[in-house]
Design a protein around this motif. Structure first.
Motif, PDB file in Angstrom:
ATOM      1  N   ARG A   8       1.581  22.670 -18.824  1.00 12.86           N
ATOM      2  CA  ARG A   8       0.500  21.802 -19.316  1.00 12.86           C
ATOM      3  C   ARG A   8       0.999  20.379 -19.597  1.00 12.86           C
ATOM      4  NH1 ARG A   8      -2.730  25.896 -23.516  1.00 12.86           N
ATOM      5  NH2 ARG A   8      -3.624  27.271 -21.875  1.00 12.86           N
ATOM      6  N   GLU A   9       2.204  20.288 -20.223  1.00 13.66           N
ATOM      7  CA  GLU A   9       2.752  18.946 -20.475  1.00 13.66           C
ATOM      8  C   GLU A   9       2.979  18.202 -19.152  1.00 13.66           C
ATOM      9  OE1 GLU A   9       6.239  19.484 -22.714  1.00 13.66           O
ATOM     10  OE2 GLU A   9       5.215  20.098 -24.572  1.00 13.66           O
ATOM     11  N   GLU A  10       3.538  18.935 -18.210  1.00 14.78           N
ATOM     12  CA  GLU A  10       3.773  18.284 -16.905  1.00 14.78           C
ATOM     13  C   GLU A  10       2.451  17.875 -16.259  1.00 14.78           C
ATOM     14  OE1 GLU A  10       6.088  19.199 -12.683  1.00 14.78           O
ATOM     15  OE2 GLU A  10       6.000  20.727 -14.288  1.00 14.78           O
ATOM     16  N   LEU A  11       1.417  18.745 -16.419  1.00 18.14           N
ATOM     17  CA  LEU A  11       0.102  18.409 -15.886  1.00 18.14           C
ATOM     18  C   LEU A  11      -0.453  17.161 -16.549  1.00 18.14           C
ATOM     19  CD1 LEU A  11      -2.315  19.126 -14.093  1.00 18.14           C
ATOM     20  CD2 LEU A  11      -3.119  20.657 -15.917  1.00 18.14           C
ATOM     21  N   ALA A  12      -0.279  17.095 -17.895  1.00 22.60           N
ATOM     22  CA  ALA A  12      -0.765  15.904 -18.604  1.00 22.60           C
ATOM     23  C   ALA A  12      -0.060  14.643 -18.111  1.00 22.60           C
ATOM     24  CB  ALA A  12      -0.568  16.090 -20.120  1.00 22.60           C
ATOM     25  N   GLN A  13       1.254  14.747 -17.925  1.00 28.43           N
ATOM     26  CA  GLN A  13       2.007  13.584 -17.435  1.00 28.43           C
ATOM     27  C   GLN A  13       1.544  13.192 -16.036  1.00 28.43           C
ATOM     28  OE1 GLN A  13       6.099  14.680 -17.645  1.00 28.43           O
ATOM     29  NE2 GLN A  13       6.188  14.694 -19.910  1.00 28.43           N
ATOM     30  N   ALA A  18      -1.363   9.744 -12.515  1.00 30.31           N
ATOM     31  CA  ALA A  18      -2.425   9.593 -11.520  1.00 30.31           C
ATOM     32  C   ALA A  18      -3.437   8.554 -11.962  1.00 30.31           C
ATOM     33  CB  ALA A  18      -3.091  10.952 -11.280  1.00 30.31           C
ATOM     34  N   ALA A  19      -3.766   8.562 -13.272  1.00 30.14           N
ATOM     35  CA  ALA A  19      -4.714   7.558 -13.773  1.00 30.14           C
ATOM     36  C   ALA A  19      -4.151   6.152 -13.620  1.00 30.14           C
ATOM     37  CB  ALA A  19      -5.045   7.866 -15.244  1.00 30.14           C
ATOM     38  N   ALA A  20      -2.851   5.991 -13.965  1.00 28.77           N
ATOM     39  CA  ALA A  20      -2.231   4.661 -13.813  1.00 28.77           C
ATOM     40  C   ALA A  20      -2.224   4.244 -12.338  1.00 28.77           C
ATOM     41  CB  ALA A  20      -0.799   4.687 -14.364  1.00 28.77           C
TER      42      ALA A  20
END
Length: 677
Positions: A8-13, A18-20
């Protein structure tokens, strides 16, 4: 649980990255859109400018057309890129909308659907296994049959390929045979056409063929006509010989007569008060000079065109005779006008007497000459221009002599060409051309003589003058320190200080090298004396005379620097005796200590650097001075050995008597001088 949290942490990162990346992508897209809009506007402007552009004189039209085609291709590629980018944006928008729908959908519903899809897939797999087990045997047999069919098909295709190749060879042979058949048919047609032409020629020859009797009669008629013509020609030749004999006898028995008007005082070949300056006068003057230069007999020239043999020429005969000399301005209209302007004593009943005209040629006045002052100014301008450009006197005189030796020479054009090459004003060119044509050899005798030294000699003369100027700078510099100094004033001031060891020609060479710019005319009228004074200062030669500094030797520049740094000579009287000169004693004034040795070494004819006070000179010194002065003009007149000639001022800077020795012994010599006084 730990793996799930790390995922999950990796997904959040990854989502943050991706947003940036999406933000950066949006910004880049905005920039690209703005740049494309700007580029689109500039492309339109470039298209308009290119459509209105016209090729220059040195630019070929094909290059401009190629440039237009290349730019149009670039614009087309840009348009395609723009359309592709728009399609990409549309698909990305669709993908974003799909992703948004996927985010909106509920996770539980999706999980149920996934579970149902998995169960359905398991059922399908089980059914497939049952079906595959039943059909395995059938599939194996079918595969064997397929392999056999494939082998048969391959063999059939190879046979078809072989047959097709054979068909192609047969078709090629057929086409070759057809081409040969066409060529043979064309040759057959040509042979038929030639056969028809030959048959037609045969028929024509048969139709033109005459009987032998008629041909014999025609030959006899032709022979008789030829005999008659030969007889007439023989009679004509006999008549011509008789006429020639009569003409010769008449010319031998006829007395030579001259019109009385030709022998009358004040007779002129042309009519009118200003006959010498008109077109006819110039043409008659050129005729007279051409006969004299070419050593051609005028009587033989005129009688050579006389067909009647009576010594009188018609206008046409006179025109042909004059044109044989190829005079300048000798066109038929001018010769016709000359014939009309001849005096009544030369032309009788429309025919001119050759003998009277030849006798009257010396009576033709020369055309009016330019004023003597204008000729003198033009010659001075020409001489100064030749000296300024280094032209030798022999070349100029040979050019003028060659012009005098050509009957067709255009004196005005020759003078204009020479003056244009030398930079002489046009008014002088006109004067020179007219004076050369009227005075001829007298013009060359009146032309001044000059010597054009080589560039190395001119540089040597200037450096020697600068050394003398540096040595006498206290006396000579104030008299020369002027930007526009008259030539006569420059020569007078320099000769009064430097003495007879300098001739006028050397002063003029110095004046030419230091001519004030720009000159008022082509005649040298001003000398830049201030430039000479500046160049005599140590280290200033390169700034004021860069070309001279480049051509001068290092030794000459070193001597100039030594003269500029040394103590200048003071004005004083000539020593009474050599012994007094060696002791440094003068009858009036003081002499610098460095002059003691130079007074013994330099020739006795060398005068002091300034205006001296008259003093008695010993007899031995006077005799030596007379011998030196009698030999010096031969050295100075040529101007070629000016570099090797040693100036009396240079003796002060000889290596045997350096300035350091002067400074060391100055006090001691001054005390001895006071004791002797």
């Amino acid at each position: 649980h730990g793996d799930e949290e790390s995922l999950r942490e990796e997904l959040a990162q990854l989502r943050a990255a991706a947003a940036a990346a999406r933000r950066e992508e949006n910004e880049a897209r905005d920039k690209v859109a703005k740049a494309e809009k700007d580029s689109h506007a500039k492309d339109k402007l470039l298209q308009e400018l290119l459509a209105a552009a016209r090729g220059g004189s040195g630019v070929p039209g094909e290059a401009l057309d190629q440039l237009r085609e290349d730019l149009q291709l670039m614009f087309h590629i840009k348009a395609k890129n723009y359309e592709a980018r728009q399609q990409l944006d549309e698909r990305e928008q669709k993908l974003a909308s799909i992703q948004q729908e996927l985010r909106v959908a509920q996770a539980h519903g999706l999980e149920d659907e996934v579970a149902a899809a998995k169960a359905d897939a398991k059922l399908k797999a089980q059914e497939w296994c049952r079906v595959s087990a039943d059909t395995l045997g059938e599939v194996t047999s079918l595969q064997e049959e397929a392999k056999n069919l494939i082998a048969q098909t391959t063999e059939t295709q190879s046979s078809i390929t072989r047959y097709q190749r054979e068909c192609s060879d047969i078709e090629e042979k057929q086409r070759h045979l057809e081409r040969e058949a066409q060529q043979l048919e064309a040759q057959i047609d040509q042979l038929k056409f030639k056969r028809a032409e030959v048959e037609q020629q045969i028929e024509d020859c048969r139709s033109r063929l005459c009987p032998p009797q008629e041909l014999e009669a025609n030959r006899n008629n032709l022979r008789s006509s030829v005999d008659e013509m030969n007889l007439q020609l023989k009679e004509s030749r006999q008549e011509l010989v008789a006429l020639e004999q009569k003409k010769a006898a008449a010319s031998q028995s006829r007395l030579v007569t001259v019109h009385s008007a030709v022998l009358a005082p004040g007779f002129a070949p042309l009519r009118g008060p200003s006959e010498a300056d008109g077109t006819s006068g110039w043409l008659l003057w050129r005729l007279r000079q051409a006969l004299a230069v070419g050593q051609v007999s005028g009587l033989a020239l005129l009688l050579g065109e006389n067909k009647t043999g009576d010594g009188r020429l018609s206008p046409q005969e006179f025109t042909r005779a004059v044109q044989r000399l190829s005079l300048f301005g000798c066109h038929p209209l001018a010769i016709e006008q000359l014939f009309q302007d001849l005096s009544d004593g030369l032309v009788v009943e429309g025919r001119v007497s050759a003998l009277d005209l030849v006798l009257a040629l010396p009576l033709q006045r020369r055309p009016s000459e330019p004023p003597e002052a204008e000729v003198r100014d033009a010659l001075d301008a020409l001489v100064w221009a030749c000296r300024r450009h280094g032209r030798i006197e022999r070349d100029i005189r040979n050019r003028f002599l060659a012009c005098l030796g050509r009957p067709d020479a255009d004196f005005a054009l020759e003078a204009s060409s020479l003056c244009g090459a030398l930079g002489v004003e046009g008014r002088f060119a006109e004067t020179l051309g007219r004076s050369l044509e009227t005075r001829r050899e007298e013009f060359l005798m009146d032309m001044p003589s000059w010597v054009s030294p080589s560039p190395a000699v001119r540089v040597s003369i200037l450096l020697r003058f600068l050394r003398d100027l540096a040595a006498c700078r206290d006396v000579l510099s104030p008299r020369l320190d002027c930007e526009r100094l008259d030539l006569e004033a420059f020569v007078e001031a320099s000769s009064s200080v430097l003495g007879p060891r300098w001739c006028r020609q050397e002063f003029e060479e110095v004046a030419l090298l230091s001519e004030a710019a720009p000159p008022a005319s082509t005649i040298l009228t001003a000398v830049d004396g201030a430039r000479l004074v500046r160049a005599a200062i140590a280290g200033r030669l390169q700034a004021d005379f860069p070309e001279v500094a480049k051509a001068a030797s290092p030794e000459a520049i070193e001597q100039l620097e030594k003269a500029a740094k040394a103590r200048p000579r003071r004005s004083g009287a000539t020593p009474q005796t050599p012994a007094e000169a060696a002791a440094g004693i003068a009858s009036a004034g003081e002499i610098a200590p460095g002059e003691v040795q130079s007074a013994l070494e330099e020739p006795p004819s060398a005068p002091p650097v300034a205006a001296p006070v008259p003093a008695p000179i010993p007899a031995t010194v006077a005799v030596a001075a007379a011998a030196e002065s009698s030999a010096s003009p031969a050295k100075k007149g040529s101007g070629e050995d000016a570099e090797g000639e040693e100036s009396y001022v240079e003796d002060e800077f000889d290596e045997e008597d350096p300035e350091d020795d002067f400074d060391d012994d100055f006090d001691e010599e001054e005390e001895e001088e006071e004791d002797e006084n």
